[in-house]
Design a protein around this motif. Structure first.
Motif, PDB file in Angstrom:
ATOM      1  N   ARG A 132       0.966   4.764  -5.619  1.00  0.00           N
ATOM      2  CA  ARG A 132       1.733   5.970  -6.383  1.00  0.00           C
ATOM      3  C   ARG A 132       2.386   6.445  -5.281  1.00  0.00           C
ATOM      4  O   ARG A 132       1.456   6.743  -4.029  1.00  0.00           O
ATOM      5  CB  ARG A 132       0.880   6.663  -7.302  1.00  0.00           C
ATOM      6  N   SER A 133       3.570   6.943  -5.119  1.00  0.00           N
ATOM      7  CA  SER A 133       4.173   7.486  -4.125  1.00  0.00           C
ATOM      8  C   SER A 133       3.847   9.176  -4.467  1.00  0.00           C
ATOM      9  O   SER A 133       3.702   9.591  -5.606  1.00  0.00           O
ATOM     10  CB  SER A 133       5.651   7.600  -4.123  1.00  0.00           C
ATOM     11  N   ASP A 134       3.216   9.790  -3.395  1.00  0.00           N
ATOM     12  CA  ASP A 134       2.747  11.288  -3.684  1.00  0.00           C
ATOM     13  C   ASP A 134       4.041  12.282  -3.345  1.00  0.00           C
ATOM     14  O   ASP A 134       4.131  13.272  -3.497  1.00  0.00           O
ATOM     15  CB  ASP A 134       1.643  11.548  -2.831  1.00  0.00           C
ATOM     16  N   GLU A 135       4.992  11.548  -2.856  1.00  0.00           N
ATOM     17  CA  GLU A 135       6.203  12.401  -2.798  1.00  0.00           C
ATOM     18  C   GLU A 135       7.467  12.309  -3.658  1.00  0.00           C
ATOM     19  O   GLU A 135       8.204  13.079  -3.953  1.00  0.00           O
ATOM     20  CB  GLU A 135       6.658  12.243  -1.357  1.00  0.00           C
ATOM     21  N   HIS A 136       7.702  10.917  -4.148  1.00  0.00           N
ATOM     22  CA  HIS A 136       8.834  10.595  -4.866  1.00  0.00           C
ATOM     23  C   HIS A 136       8.530   9.821  -6.187  1.00  0.00           C
ATOM     24  O   HIS A 136       8.032   8.716  -6.075  1.00  0.00           O
ATOM     25  CB  HIS A 136       9.631   9.484  -4.002  1.00  0.00           C
ATOM     26  N   ALA A 137       8.602  10.804  -7.338  1.00  0.00           N
ATOM     27  CA  ALA A 137       8.330  10.098  -8.547  1.00  0.00           C
ATOM     28  C   ALA A 137       9.063   9.048  -9.080  1.00  0.00           C
ATOM     29  O   ALA A 137       8.770   8.352 -10.107  1.00  0.00           O
ATOM     30  CB  ALA A 137       8.166  11.351  -9.679  1.00  0.00           C
TER      31      ALA A 137
ATOM     32  N   PHE B  20      17.968   0.594  -0.358  1.00  0.00           N
ATOM     33  CA  PHE B  20      17.430  -0.619  -0.368  1.00  0.00           C
ATOM     34  C   PHE B  20      16.387  -1.115  -1.351  1.00  0.00           C
ATOM     35  O   PHE B  20      15.442  -0.505  -1.495  1.00  0.00           O
ATOM     36  CB  PHE B  20      16.914  -1.339   1.061  1.00  0.00           C
ATOM     37  N   PRO B  21      16.486  -2.175  -2.065  1.00  0.00           N
ATOM     38  CA  PRO B  21      15.746  -2.432  -3.205  1.00  0.00           C
ATOM     39  C   PRO B  21      14.399  -2.614  -2.695  1.00  0.00           C
ATOM     40  O   PRO B  21      14.047  -3.543  -1.790  1.00  0.00           O
ATOM     41  CB  PRO B  21      16.068  -3.844  -3.924  1.00  0.00           C
ATOM     42  N   PHE B  22      13.348  -2.070  -3.310  1.00  0.00           N
ATOM     43  CA  PHE B  22      11.958  -2.110  -2.917  1.00  0.00           C
ATOM     44  C   PHE B  22      11.098  -1.625  -4.117  1.00  0.00           C
ATOM     45  O   PHE B  22      11.429  -1.274  -5.003  1.00  0.00           O
ATOM     46  CB  PHE B  22      11.509  -1.315  -1.785  1.00  0.00           C
ATOM     47  N   ILE B  23       9.703  -2.041  -3.922  1.00  0.00           N
ATOM     48  CA  ILE B  23       9.015  -1.774  -4.997  1.00  0.00           C
ATOM     49  C   ILE B  23       7.337  -1.508  -4.301  1.00  0.00           C
ATOM     50  O   ILE B  23       7.005  -1.892  -3.258  1.00  0.00           O
ATOM     51  CB  ILE B  23       8.513  -2.667  -6.219  1.00  0.00           C
ATOM     52  N   LEU B  24       6.726  -0.457  -4.768  1.00  0.00           N
ATOM     53  CA  LEU B  24       5.613  -0.035  -4.147  1.00  0.00           C
ATOM     54  C   LEU B  24       4.417  -0.159  -4.878  1.00  0.00           C
ATOM     55  O   LEU B  24       4.223  -0.020  -6.222  1.00  0.00           O
ATOM     56  CB  LEU B  24       5.735   1.865  -3.876  1.00  0.00           C
ATOM     57  N   ILE B  25       3.385  -0.951  -4.303  1.00  0.00           N
ATOM     58  CA  ILE B  25       2.079  -1.027  -4.915  1.00  0.00           C
ATOM     59  C   ILE B  25       1.294   0.169  -4.708  1.00  0.00           C
ATOM     60  O   ILE B  25       0.699   0.548  -3.757  1.00  0.00           O
ATOM     61  CB  ILE B  25       1.236  -2.256  -4.546  1.00  0.00           C
TER      62      ILE B  25
ATOM     63  N   LYS C 291      10.353   6.209   2.998  1.00  0.00           N
ATOM     64  CA  LYS C 291      11.504   7.378   3.269  1.00  0.00           C
ATOM     65  C   LYS C 291      12.514   6.340   3.926  1.00  0.00           C
ATOM     66  O   LYS C 291      13.939   6.800   3.396  1.00  0.00           O
ATOM     67  CB  LYS C 291      11.043   8.362   4.152  1.00  0.00           C
ATOM     68  N   PHE C 292      12.481   5.400   4.675  1.00  0.00           N
ATOM     69  CA  PHE C 292      13.520   4.696   5.246  1.00  0.00           C
ATOM     70  C   PHE C 292      14.205   3.809   4.347  1.00  0.00           C
ATOM     71  O   PHE C 292      15.617   3.638   4.060  1.00  0.00           O
ATOM     72  CB  PHE C 292      12.999   3.915   6.353  1.00  0.00           C
ATOM     73  N   LEU C 293      13.525   3.078   3.128  1.00  0.00           N
ATOM     74  CA  LEU C 293      14.156   2.190   2.448  1.00  0.00           C
ATOM     75  C   LEU C 293      14.853   3.234   1.341  1.00  0.00           C
ATOM     76  O   LEU C 293      15.962   2.663   0.782  1.00  0.00           O
ATOM     77  CB  LEU C 293      12.972   1.522   1.654  1.00  0.00           C
ATOM     78  N   ARG C 294      14.510   4.422   1.165  1.00  0.00           N
ATOM     79  CA  ARG C 294      15.148   5.217   0.241  1.00  0.00           C
ATOM     80  C   ARG C 294      16.313   5.395   1.016  1.00  0.00           C
ATOM     81  O   ARG C 294      17.694   5.573   0.489  1.00  0.00           O
ATOM     82  CB  ARG C 294      14.541   6.319  -0.219  1.00  0.00           C
TER      83      ARG C 294
ATOM     84  N   SER D 141       0.799  -1.100  -0.123  1.00  0.00           N
ATOM     85  CA  SER D 141      -0.306   0.013   0.211  1.00  0.00           C
ATOM     86  C   SER D 141       0.766   1.285   0.129  1.00  0.00           C
ATOM     87  O   SER D 141       2.235   1.097   0.525  1.00  0.00           O
ATOM     88  CB  SER D 141      -1.022  -0.069   1.366  1.00  0.00           C
ATOM     89  N   SER D 142       0.398   2.200  -0.444  1.00  0.00           N
ATOM     90  CA  SER D 142       0.865   3.799  -0.436  1.00  0.00           C
ATOM     91  C   SER D 142       0.288   4.722   0.258  1.00  0.00           C
ATOM     92  O   SER D 142      -0.922   4.794  -0.062  1.00  0.00           O
ATOM     93  CB  SER D 142       1.417   3.825  -1.818  1.00  0.00           C
ATOM     94  N   LYS D 143       0.992   5.103   1.144  1.00  0.00           N
ATOM     95  CA  LYS D 143       0.227   6.318   1.983  1.00  0.00           C
ATOM     96  C   LYS D 143       0.926   7.606   1.955  1.00  0.00           C
ATOM     97  O   LYS D 143       2.129   7.767   1.218  1.00  0.00           O
ATOM     98  CB  LYS D 143       0.459   5.681   3.500  1.00  0.00           C
ATOM     99  N   LYS D 144       0.218   8.600   2.339  1.00  0.00           N
ATOM    100  CA  LYS D 144       0.766  10.033   2.423  1.00  0.00           C
ATOM    101  C   LYS D 144       2.061  10.143   3.295  1.00  0.00           C
ATOM    102  O   LYS D 144       1.954   9.522   4.292  1.00  0.00           O
ATOM    103  CB  LYS D 144      -0.177  10.907   2.827  1.00  0.00           C
ATOM    104  N   ASN D 145       2.902  10.780   2.988  1.00  0.00           N
ATOM    105  CA  ASN D 145       4.040  11.025   3.790  1.00  0.00           C
ATOM    106  C   ASN D 145       4.635   9.517   4.403  1.00  0.00           C
ATOM    107  O   ASN D 145       4.822   9.605   5.538  1.00  0.00           O
ATOM    108  CB  ASN D 145       3.831  11.705   5.040  1.00  0.00           C
TER     109      ASN D 145
END
Length: 344
Positions: free
Chosen positions: A152-157, A145-150, A138-141, A129-133
């Motif tokens: 849309r990130s509202d902060e990081h394009a 560390f490799p990750f994928i978000l299901i 932020k931690f994974l970035r 899931s993707s949440k606001k803020n």
């Protein structure tokens, strides 16, 4: 004596390093060679020592999946089961296992992520899931560390993600209901902190504005992705003096609760109110009446997320991008034209 990599390599006529690469599903090994080596491994009864291998390679051959809610609650919704099926299918083909964790609070989610990353228990993480803020993003970035978000990130394009165009999907549903003659259209939304909830609400509002139709705050109800949320919403919506003639519902499971609430109040779908939902899970066509729903390609999203993350890990790619899965409107019998409904 136990069979070793050298024994397999000798029979296969390849080097021990090639056998190691086959075990690791290295992309540079040809399918023909990989198939031959795997066949010989089976025939000789060779089983890799994954613990020893991980100590040498510093790879766990495991993907971590962070569930957005407690598992006992989450798997009541077939959406997540189908999603996990897509992830598992691709991961298994690549020789990876899954390690899942969940938390009831944001701090518990962060604890799970920290265990995964700091303990090197997984090679990459899938966030469901993707949440606001979102602090997990932020931690994974920060940890690179490799990750994928299901979602849309509202902060990081630049975040690697798999999603639908949820703004467009909700817009399309709203315009479809408008084409049936509906002018009072309500919205049963998901948790407001989720980006998917924001996006679908935005698409709904956009379509109403373009058509110069009213959008009233008491026609919008927020809740969880649970049947009970939909059930409770109906006690309020169906008792409004200016109640909507159609509802858009952000999740099929919520829609089942909506149908139950409408029926218990003595109304019928679609004679008294039309419904259009999201996700098109397998039993949506078996409801009474069959539920119109947006097919978002659940299995494909899970499969693609696993595939993209593994490519990122194995090939050390850092060209982060957003992958958009197309949606389709599946029209069934839960929607009716306004001329076949009573205007109230």
């Amino acid at each position: 004596m136990p069979v070793t990599i050298k024994d397999v390599a000798k029979v296969a006529g390849v080097s021990p390093s090639t056998v190691s690469r086959v075990i690791s599903n290295h992309p540079r090994i040809s399918p023909k060679t990989a198939a031959k080596v795997k066949r010989i491994m089976i025939e000789m009864g060779y089983h890799p020592n994954m613990v020893a291998k991980s100590l040498v390679s510093k790879k766990s051959n495991t993907l971590g999946v962070i569930l957005p809610r407690p598992a006992e609650e989450l798997f009541l919704n077939l959406f997540f089961s189908e999603f996990i099926r897509g992830i598992v299918t691709q991961a298994t083909r690549q020789g990876y296992d899954l390690l899942m964790s969940s938390g009831t609070t944001e701090s518990e989610e962060m604890e799970a992520i920290t265990r995964f990353v700091k303990g090197r228990r997984v090679d990459g993480v899938i966030l469901l899931s993707s949440k606001k803020n979102d602090p997990t993003v932020k931690f994974l970035r920060e940890q690179n560390f490799p990750f994928i978000l299901i979602g849309r990130s509202d902060e990081h394009a630049d975040v690697l993600s798999v999603d639908n165009d949820n703004v467009q999907a909700a817009y399309d549903v709203t315009k479809y209901l408008i084409s049936l003659g509906h002018e009072r259209i309500g919205f049963v939304s998901g948790p407001p902190q989720l980006v998917v909830s924001q996006d679908r609400l935005e698409g709904y509002k956009k379509a109403l504005k373009e058509s110069n139709l009213p959008m009233k705050s008491h026609w919008i109800v927020e809740g969880e992705f649970l049947q009970e949320s939909g059930y409770r919403a109906m006690s309020m919506i169906m008792n409004l003096a200016d109640r909507p003639t159609a509802l858009i519902i952000t999740d099929d499971l919520v829609a089942y609760g909506v149908v139950r609430g409408i029926t218990e109040l003595g109304y019928q779908v679609p004679d008294d109110i039309s419904l259009f939902s999201f996700n098109n899970i397998s039993i949506s066509e078996l409801t009474t009446p069959p539920l119109s729903s947006v097919d978002i390609g659940i299995y494909q999203m899970g499969y693609t997320a696993s595939q993209a993350l593994l490519r990122n890990i194995q090939e050390d790619q850092h060209d982060q991008r957003r992958i958009v899965i197309p949606h389709r409107l599946i029209i069934r019998q839960s929607c009716a034209k306004m001329n076949s409904q009573e205007r109230s």
